[in-house]
Design an enzyme around this catalytic site. Structure first.
Site, short mmCIF file in Angstrom:
data_model
loop_
_atom_site.label_atom_id
_atom_site.label_comp_id
_atom_site.label_asym_id
_atom_site.label_seq_id
_atom_site.Cartn_x
_atom_site.Cartn_y
_atom_site.Cartn_z
N ASN A 84 -9.55 1.69 2.61
CA ASN A 84 -9.25 1.56 4.05
C ASN A 84 -9.79 2.75 4.83
O ASN A 84 -10.28 2.59 5.95
CB ASN A 84 -7.74 1.43 4.26
CG ASN A 84 -7.31 -0.02 4.22
OD1 ASN A 84 -8.15 -0.91 4.04
ND2 ASN A 84 -6.04 -0.27 4.39
N THR B 169 0.86 -1.19 0.00
CA THR B 169 0.00 0.00 0.00
C THR B 169 0.90 1.24 0.00
O THR B 169 1.74 1.39 0.89
CB THR B 169 -0.90 0.00 1.25
OG1 THR B 169 -1.60 -1.24 1.28
CG2 THR B 169 -1.87 1.15 1.22
N LYS C 168 -6.89 2.06 -2.98
CA LYS C 168 -6.55 1.26 -1.79
C LYS C 168 -6.63 2.11 -0.53
O LYS C 168 -7.24 1.71 0.48
CB LYS C 168 -5.13 0.68 -1.97
CG LYS C 168 -4.56 0.02 -0.74
CD LYS C 168 -5.35 -1.19 -0.31
CE LYS C 168 -4.95 -1.64 1.07
NZ LYS C 168 -5.73 -2.74 1.57
N CYS D 83 -2.80 -1.47 9.20
CA CYS D 83 -3.18 -0.75 7.98
C CYS D 83 -4.00 0.52 8.19
O CYS D 83 -3.66 1.56 7.63
CB CYS D 83 -3.95 -1.69 7.06
SG CYS D 83 -2.94 -3.06 6.50
N LYS E 198 -2.23 3.73 9.55
CA LYS E 198 -1.14 4.09 8.63
C LYS E 198 -1.70 4.65 7.32
O LYS E 198 -1.24 5.68 6.82
CB LYS E 198 -0.31 2.83 8.36
CG LYS E 198 0.58 2.89 7.15
CD LYS E 198 1.43 1.64 7.03
CE LYS E 198 0.74 0.47 6.37
NZ LYS E 198 0.62 0.54 4.91
#
Ligand SMILES: NC(=O)c1ccc[n+]([C@@H]2O[C@H](COP(=O)([O-])OP(=O)(O)OC[C@H]3O[C@@H](n4cnc5c(N)ncnc54)[C@H](O)[C@@H]3O)[C@@H](O)[C@H]2O)c1
Ligand SMILES: O=c1ccn([C@@H]2O[C@H](COP(=O)(O)OP(=O)(O)O[C@H]3O[C@H](CO)[C@@H](O)[C@H](O)[C@H]3O)[C@@H](O)[C@H]2O)c(=O)[nH]1
Length: 662
Positions: free
Chosen positions: A199, A107, A195, A251, A254
């Site tokens: 998230n 990512t 992506k 994830c 971040k």
């Protein structure tokens, strides 16, 4: 995939990781993974540290290295560190002997593919590399089903002939098991950004439902019912609506920080602030949980044993990166509790590594930390003699524990803090536990079953103010009571006897709000320490005239010496008080409420204020005690309630205007 079609080799710098992948003890816990590895390893799946050889042999190379948040330099704390991606690109450019497709699996911030492409183009052999973006959407704990039946596979590439051909080649790999219509192709930047956005949207849902859980706790609504009702709307959907102690994992945080940083970089301040709020809400949720634990356990956990059931950031994984459990444990350790952690998959060494990396806590920085946190072999050992247990990860096995056995072994009252709303609370209460769950009010007065009860907490609408005045001051004509400004009206509402009676009834809750756990230590003048300064203090700075010749100067706070009335003590008390504090006292609805709830008094030690606060608490506790004794004797408590109302009746709305000035 048939072995003759595709050969996969996973390469890593870490010999330890590769050795573990080649052993029976895989380095990560993931349901279903051992079977897959066992079936393919040595057939068409290999693990190696011989990176150069495998790069040379590969047609397609996936870059799947870690891209953590930068800890120093430009963008520290927000930007993603793509150093490892660049190192991979340099290595590929250096050792490759043929053209290749390079797939960005990590990512990354949008436009990273551009950097990768430019590094690859610098190879001296004239080789051609096509860079594709193919973000990974699997979630830990469900990696195998997510891989086998993905919602979609996203492939981004340069929109020219060579780019499209490369994308098609990757499509044909996935097409071995994923239906073609679920494989989406797009341009590079959209793929990279999708992506981060996916998230961010998921994390935003968790923060949204968690913010509503706080509102439920304040109002008496139930977060599980809200999730159920809202999730039935097909446009909203029912997934990711479980209120928790906050999201964790490597994830979400971040990637949102990465998105925030991108927005800032492109000058989109409002967008950056919008997404940053998802993180702010998550931090608030984590903090709220540990604070609630402390306040429910009589405002102190010093020396108490507390069991933590679940340390991983979610069930079915041993991963502890950014786990919310770590923040709860940190807070409780700082409150000097004795922590016993049980998690079926988490290793103690991983707990410490993560704690040191993320919250900078280790035995070196906090001597005694190692001894304060014990890891237990099972839930029963963790809970024996504990004052409380907290469920922080939703492991299925916790649902089936022998809770009677746990209750019998615990200190009483035995508290349960269910951070995941996982357990059968009715059953636990029947056994004798004091159960505190997320997103509902513990306060029976807030339950809708008490609707119509005179003492129930008032809703914050103006209509209530009028009702209060009518009910409790019938002799005063309503018109004369109706204040002219909204502010005055809201002050009166706060001060009306019925509100006070409710406040007195709820005194234990008010009194038990704990001090925030990590107050920064700030220098304070002795005077401000003594009086009611409400966070104000002497400030120093420079006069900077046009000549730029600076001279030192000081700003004194606006301090007055006043007599203020305490309703509970029924006394006028003298204070050195700032104008800001007077405003806060008005806002809080009087001196008592201010002293009981202001963080400046409760945690930062406003000397005069704290002494009076302690007296107020003692008097309220005493009154509660007398009321309990009356109940025990079977007497009606009306008299006590009346007395409380009477205390309220003596009070005039107190504003700065009627405070006695010396
Ligand atoms: N963990 C997840 O569930 C998940 C899901 C989707 C996407 N991602 C993304 O995938 C990427 C990897 O995440 P992770 O959780 O697997 O990270 P990780 O830290 O667990 O693994 C990364 C591995 O890369 C190795 N490595 C680092 N630099 C290297 C180099 N130059 N050459 C060879 N090996 C190198 C490290 O030794 C480490 O073993 C991240 O960008 C992450 O955001 C992760
Ligand atoms: O209703 C919910 C759902 C999740 N969580 C929490 O949110 C965190 C993240 O959960 P989840 O998304 O299931 O796990 P991850 O492995 O972090 O997966 C996310 O992060 C991956 C890495 O980028 C993505 O690939 C996945 O699509 C994305 O779901 C965990 O702490 C969960 O407990 C909640 O609190 N409430």
């Amino acid at each position: 995939i048939p072995p003759q079609k595709i050969r996969v080799c996973v390469v890593d710098l870490s010999q330890k990781q590769i050795d573990a992948w080649n052993s029976a003890d895989l380095p990560i816990y993931e349901p279903g993974l051992p079977a897959v590895v066992e079936e393919c390893r040595g057939r068409n799946l290999f693990f190696s540290t011989d990176i150069d050889t495998e790069i040379k042999a590969a047609d397609i190379i996936f870059i799947s290295v870690n891209t953590p948040t930068k800890t120093m330099g430009i963008g520290a704390g927000r930007a993603a560190n793509i150093k490892n991606c660049e190192l991979c690109a340099r290595k590929i450019a250096q050792v490759s002997e043929s053209d290749k497709i390079i797939v960005e699996k990590s990512t990354v911030p949008v436009r990273t593919a551009e950097a990768v492409r430019r590094v690859l183009e610098c190879n001296e052999k004239g080789l051609k590399f096509q860079v594709l973006s193919n973000p990974e959407f699997l979630a830990e704990g469900t990696a195998i089903p997510d891989l086998m039946k993905p919602d979609r596979v996203l492939i981004g590439g340069v929109q020219d002939e060579a780019g499209l051909a490369a994308a098609e080649k990757l499509v044909s790999v996935y097409a071995n098991w994923v239906p073609r219509e679920q494989i989406i192709t797009t341009n590079l930047w959209s793929s990279e950004l999708s992506k981060l956005v996916a998230n961010a949207f998921l994390a935003q849902r968790v923060s949204s439902i968690n913010s509503i859980s706080a509102l439920c706790e304040a109002t008496g609504a139930d977060i599980s019912e809200i999730s159920r009702a809202v999730g039935k709307d097909a446009r909203i959907g029912n997934r990711f609506l479980n209120s928790s102690i906050g999201f964790g994992g490597s994830c979400f945080q971040k990637d949102i920080l990465n998105l925030v940083y991108l927005c800032e970089t492109y000058g989109l301040k409002e967008c950056a602030e919008y997404w940053n709020q998802v993180i702010v809400m998550n931090d608030y949720q984590k903090k709220r949980f540990s604070e609630k634990m402390v306040s429910n356990m009589f405002n102190t956990v010093t020396g108490k044993k507390i069991a933590i059931l679940g340390y991983a950031f979610k069930k079915d994984t041993g991963d502890v990166r950014e786990t919310p459990s770590m923040f709860v444990v940190r807070d409780l350790v700082l409150e000097q509790a004795r922590i016993h952690v049980y998690d079926p998959q988490v290793k103690r060494e991983d707990m410490w590594t993560e704690m040191e990396y993320t919250v900078q806590m280790s035995e070196a920085t906090h001597p005694g930390l190692d001894a304060a946190v014990t890891t237990s072999p099972d839930a029963y050992t963790a809970c024996a003699d504990a004052h409380a247990f907290a469920v922080l990860t939703e492991w299925d096995e916790f649902k089936n524990l022998d809770f009677q056995r746990i209750y019998d072994s615990m200190a009483k009252p035995a508290f349960v803090f269910d951070g995941r709303n996982l357990l059968d609370h009715a059953k636990l209460r029947k056994i004798g536990f004091e159960v505190k769950k997320r997103g509902t009010s513990e306060d029976s007065k807030r339950k809708d079953t008490t609707a119509g009860d005179e003492n129930q907490l008032r809703s914050p609408f103006l209509f209530d103010a009028v009702v209060d005045i009518e009910v409790h001051q019938p002799s005063t004509p309503l018109e004369t009571m109706l204040p002219t400004s909204m502010f005055a009206l809201s002050s009166i509402r706060r001060m009306t006897p019925s509100w006070l009676s409710a406040a007195a009834t709820h005194a234990p809750t008010l009194l038990s709000s704990p001090p925030p756990l990590h107050q920064p230590i700030r220098h304070r003048s002795n005077r401000s320490r003594r009086g009611l300064y409400d966070g104000k203090d002497v400030r120093f700075g420079n006069n900077v005239p046009f000549s730029m010749k600076k001279t030192r100067r000081r700003w004194n706070p606006n301090v007055q010496y006043k007599r203020l009335y305490s309703e509970v003590l029924d006394e006028m008390i003298r204070f050195h008080v700032t104008a800001a504090a007077l405003r806060s006292i008005d806002k809080a609805g009087g001196l008592d409420n201010y002293l009981l709830t202001s963080p400046h008094v409760t945690t930062k030690g406003e000397g005069e204020g704290q002494k009076v606060r302690n007296r107020i608490i003692q008097k309220m506790r005493h009154k509660e005690e007398l009321k309990k004794q009356a109940i025990a004797r079977g007497e009606s408590t009306d008299a006590w309630d009346d007395k409380i109302v009477l205390i309220g009746k003596k009070i005039k709305p107190q504003t700065t205007a009627n405070a006695d000035q010396e």
